[in-house]
Motif scaffolding. Structure first.
Motif, PDB file in Angstrom:
ATOM      1  N   LEU A 201     -66.243 -93.161  15.198  1.00  0.00           N
ATOM      2  CA  LEU A 201     -67.355 -94.322  15.393  1.00  0.00           C
ATOM      3  C   LEU A 201     -67.355 -94.940  16.919  1.00  0.00           C
ATOM      4  CD1 LEU A 201     -66.356 -96.212  11.797  1.00  0.00           C
ATOM      5  CD2 LEU A 201     -68.463 -94.989  12.238  1.00  0.00           C
ATOM      6  N   ALA A 202     -66.559 -94.469  17.583  1.00  0.00           N
ATOM      7  CA  ALA A 202     -66.533 -94.957  18.828  1.00  0.00           C
ATOM      8  C   ALA A 202     -67.346 -94.113  19.872  1.00  0.00           C
ATOM      9  CB  ALA A 202     -64.908 -94.768  19.670  1.00  0.00           C
ATOM     10  N   THR A 203     -67.767 -93.129  19.173  1.00  0.00           N
ATOM     11  CA  THR A 203     -68.716 -92.284  19.893  1.00  0.00           C
ATOM     12  C   THR A 203     -70.216 -92.506  19.343  1.00  0.00           C
ATOM     13  OG1 THR A 203     -67.451 -90.413  20.298  1.00  0.00           O
ATOM     14  CG2 THR A 203     -69.719 -89.888  20.620  1.00  0.00           C
ATOM     15  N   PRO A 204     -71.047 -93.152  20.023  1.00  0.00           N
ATOM     16  CA  PRO A 204     -72.373 -93.546  19.667  1.00  0.00           C
ATOM     17  C   PRO A 204     -73.032 -92.574  18.680  1.00  0.00           C
ATOM     18  CG  PRO A 204     -72.086 -94.394  21.981  1.00  0.00           C
ATOM     19  CD  PRO A 204     -71.030 -93.631  21.579  1.00  0.00           C
ATOM     20  N   ALA A 205     -73.476 -91.484  19.156  1.00  0.00           N
ATOM     21  CA  ALA A 205     -74.121 -90.483  18.445  1.00  0.00           C
ATOM     22  C   ALA A 205     -73.371 -90.236  17.314  1.00  0.00           C
ATOM     23  CB  ALA A 205     -74.237 -89.188  19.270  1.00  0.00           C
ATOM     24  N   GLU A 206     -72.279 -90.037  17.130  1.00  0.00           N
ATOM     25  CA  GLU A 206     -71.376 -89.694  15.843  1.00  0.00           C
ATOM     26  C   GLU A 206     -71.432 -90.891  15.230  1.00  0.00           C
ATOM     27  OE1 GLU A 206     -68.891 -86.871  13.891  1.00  0.00           O
ATOM     28  OE2 GLU A 206     -70.120 -86.702  15.514  1.00  0.00           O
ATOM     29  N   ALA A 207     -71.395 -92.067  15.464  1.00  0.00           N
ATOM     30  CA  ALA A 207     -71.599 -93.180  14.790  1.00  0.00           C
ATOM     31  C   ALA A 207     -72.798 -93.552  14.163  1.00  0.00           C
ATOM     32  CB  ALA A 207     -71.200 -94.581  15.606  1.00  0.00           C
ATOM     33  N   ARG A 208     -73.981 -93.162  14.804  1.00  0.00           N
ATOM     34  CA  ARG A 208     -75.171 -93.016  14.155  1.00  0.00           C
ATOM     35  C   ARG A 208     -75.269 -92.128  12.954  1.00  0.00           C
ATOM     36  NH1 ARG A 208     -76.904 -93.664  19.594  1.00  0.00           N
ATOM     37  NH2 ARG A 208     -77.179 -91.444  19.700  1.00  0.00           N
ATOM     38  N   ARG A 209     -74.712 -90.932  13.239  1.00  0.00           N
ATOM     39  CA  ARG A 209     -74.807 -89.829  12.112  1.00  0.00           C
ATOM     40  C   ARG A 209     -73.937 -90.429  10.976  1.00  0.00           C
ATOM     41  NH1 ARG A 209     -71.801 -86.045  10.148  1.00  0.00           N
ATOM     42  NH2 ARG A 209     -70.052 -86.612  11.629  1.00  0.00           N
ATOM     43  N   ILE A 210     -72.863 -90.957  11.164  1.00  0.00           N
ATOM     44  CA  ILE A 210     -72.075 -91.413  10.122  1.00  0.00           C
ATOM     45  C   ILE A 210     -72.640 -92.529   9.168  1.00  0.00           C
ATOM     46  CG2 ILE A 210     -69.739 -92.440   9.415  1.00  0.00           C
ATOM     47  CD1 ILE A 210     -68.637 -90.689  11.935  1.00  0.00           C
ATOM     48  N   ARG A 211     -73.095 -93.437  10.115  1.00  0.00           N
ATOM     49  CA  ARG A 211     -73.775 -94.600   9.072  1.00  0.00           C
ATOM     50  C   ARG A 211     -74.924 -94.327   8.318  1.00  0.00           C
ATOM     51  NH1 ARG A 211     -70.734 -98.971  10.724  1.00  0.00           N
ATOM     52  NH2 ARG A 211     -69.612 -98.870  12.528  1.00  0.00           N
ATOM     53  N   ALA A 212     -75.695 -93.169   8.953  1.00  0.00           N
ATOM     54  CA  ALA A 212     -76.815 -92.743   8.390  1.00  0.00           C
ATOM     55  C   ALA A 212     -76.843 -92.030   6.915  1.00  0.00           C
ATOM     56  CB  ALA A 212     -77.792 -91.913   9.183  1.00  0.00           C
ATOM     57  N   PHE A 213     -75.368 -91.677   6.672  1.00  0.00           N
ATOM     58  CA  PHE A 213     -75.208 -90.883   5.582  1.00  0.00           C
ATOM     59  C   PHE A 213     -75.255 -91.833   4.253  1.00  0.00           C
ATOM     60  CE2 PHE A 213     -72.352 -88.779   2.628  1.00  0.00           C
ATOM     61  CZ  PHE A 213     -72.765 -87.546   2.680  1.00  0.00           C
ATOM     62  N   PRO A 214     -75.752 -91.279   3.293  1.00  0.00           N
ATOM     63  CA  PRO A 214     -76.049 -92.260   2.124  1.00  0.00           C
ATOM     64  C   PRO A 214     -74.517 -92.580   1.419  1.00  0.00           C
ATOM     65  CG  PRO A 214     -77.649 -90.436   1.870  1.00  0.00           C
ATOM     66  CD  PRO A 214     -76.553 -90.013   3.199  1.00  0.00           C
ATOM     67  N   VAL A 215     -74.138 -93.929   1.255  1.00  0.00           N
ATOM     68  CA  VAL A 215     -73.263 -94.518   0.697  1.00  0.00           C
ATOM     69  C   VAL A 215     -73.865 -95.704  -0.133  1.00  0.00           C
ATOM     70  CG1 VAL A 215     -70.912 -95.538   0.877  1.00  0.00           C
ATOM     71  CG2 VAL A 215     -71.499 -93.901   2.445  1.00  0.00           C
ATOM     72  N   PRO A 216     -74.140 -95.487  -1.465  1.00  0.00           N
ATOM     73  CA  PRO A 216     -74.981 -96.336  -2.189  1.00  0.00           C
ATOM     74  C   PRO A 216     -74.289 -97.929  -2.025  1.00  0.00           C
ATOM     75  CG  PRO A 216     -75.022 -94.372  -3.352  1.00  0.00           C
ATOM     76  CD  PRO A 216     -73.980 -94.287  -2.025  1.00  0.00           C
ATOM     77  N   ILE A 217     -72.944 -98.043  -2.142  1.00  0.00           N
ATOM     78  CA  ILE A 217     -72.251 -99.342  -2.348  1.00  0.00           C
ATOM     79  C   ILE A 217     -72.277 -99.708  -0.627  1.00  0.00           C
ATOM     80  CG2 ILE A 217     -71.202 -98.729  -4.191  1.00  0.00           C
ATOM     81  CD1 ILE A 217     -68.496 -98.588  -2.633  1.00  0.00           C
ATOM     82  N   GLY A 218     -72.477 -98.960   0.431  1.00  0.00           N
ATOM     83  CA  GLY A 218     -72.362 -99.157   1.516  1.00  0.00           C
ATOM     84  C   GLY A 218     -70.941 -99.444   2.124  1.00  0.00           C
TER      85      GLY A 218
END
Length: 288
Positions: A201-218
């Protein structure tokens, strides 16, 4: 109180499991590359042999359970795919093969293997890689993975978790495991807040990819929550749990395959179903 072996004990979910087991009064023999009762590198055959033997010696030849939490995630690196295959698959299979007699000596031993929801959320994982890993042929698996270029570590990780989940399902129901009173199951987490995830998550590009992944409960899971699941799967309440892969991932698996599972036995497999039933009856009649 029991004696439990825990791999990956020095950090992340493995450390959380150790903390919970110790708090409940159990004895833990931890395995990791550093800061553990048994220091060993599970990415090498020698390290796996040393870890297997050292744990058995410290446990006195009897284990009430084991938690296989050691694992490597996808990351850049020339040898990353190899390391993933060695640790995530052979670091489970070879250790459990060595520990199975010690587990069979205990009363209703339980084993929890860490899988991942990448088993069902990563598309197009090469089946030939999974088959090679199940057969313990890392070189053959790597031969296919090299064709995938920079994506090789991602597919190596997903394939390693598919392979180890299949191994759990296959072995759990056999005479050597279920028949010996050992309950073998897998836990499939999603994104859990561990030092590895924090680093990603400390890497901006990686963080965007991870946060875009569907996690219904967030959000992300907590390592302590996963440890609570492990403790349950090691408890007497899990006596009837055998060969299961339990997803704890905030709903991601359900998001991607809401109607894919459970699935009835398809018509084309009825013959295999009947054959397996006959095999089971034969095994039951055979002397133990």
């Amino acid at each position: 109180m029991g004696t439990y072996a825990v791999t990956g004990s020095a950090s992340g979910m493995g450390a959380a499991v150790v903390e919970r087991l110790l708090a409940d009064g159990h004895r833990v023999v931890g395995v990791d590359v550093k800061q553990a009762d048994v220091t060993a590198d599970l990415s090498t055959p020698a390290g796996r042999r040393a870890a297997s033997a050292a744990v058995l010696e410290l446990a006195g030849g009897v284990l009430d359970g084991a938690v296989l939490a050691a694992g490597l995630g996808p990351a850049p690196g020339r040898d990353r795919a190899r390391l993933i295959a060695e640790v995530n698959v052979l670091g489970v299979v070879e250790l459990l093969d060595a520990w199975r007699p010690a587990l069979a000596k205990a009363d209703r031993a339980k084993v929890v293997v860490f899988s991942s929801n990448s088993t069902t959320t990563v598309p197009m994982v090469p089946r030939r890689v999974v088959r090679a890993l199940l057969e313990g042929d890392v070189e053959r698996a790597l031969g296919t993975l090299r064709l995938l270029g920079r994506a090789a570590p991602t597919f190596a990780y997903a394939a390693s978790k598919v392979a180890v989940s299949h191994w759990v399902r296959r072995q759990a129901v056999t005479r050597e495991w279920a028949g010996a009173g050992i309950r073998l199951n897998a836990l499939a987490p999603g994104a859990i807040m561990t030092p590895l995830l924090e680093q990603q998550l400390a890497t901006p590009a990686e963080a965007r990819r991870i946060r875009a992944f569907p996690v219904p409960i967030g959000g992300f899971g907590d390592a302590g929550q996963l440890a609570a699941w492990v403790v349950f799967m090691l408890s007497d309440a899990a006596d009837f749990l055998c060969g299961s892969v339990v997803f704890v991932d905030g709903g991601s698996d359900a998001w991607f395959r809401a109607t894919d599972w459970p699935r009835p036995v398809p018509a084309r497999r009825v013959g295999r179903y009947v054959s397996r039933m006959k095999e089971f009856r034969t095994l039951r009649r055979a002397p133990s």
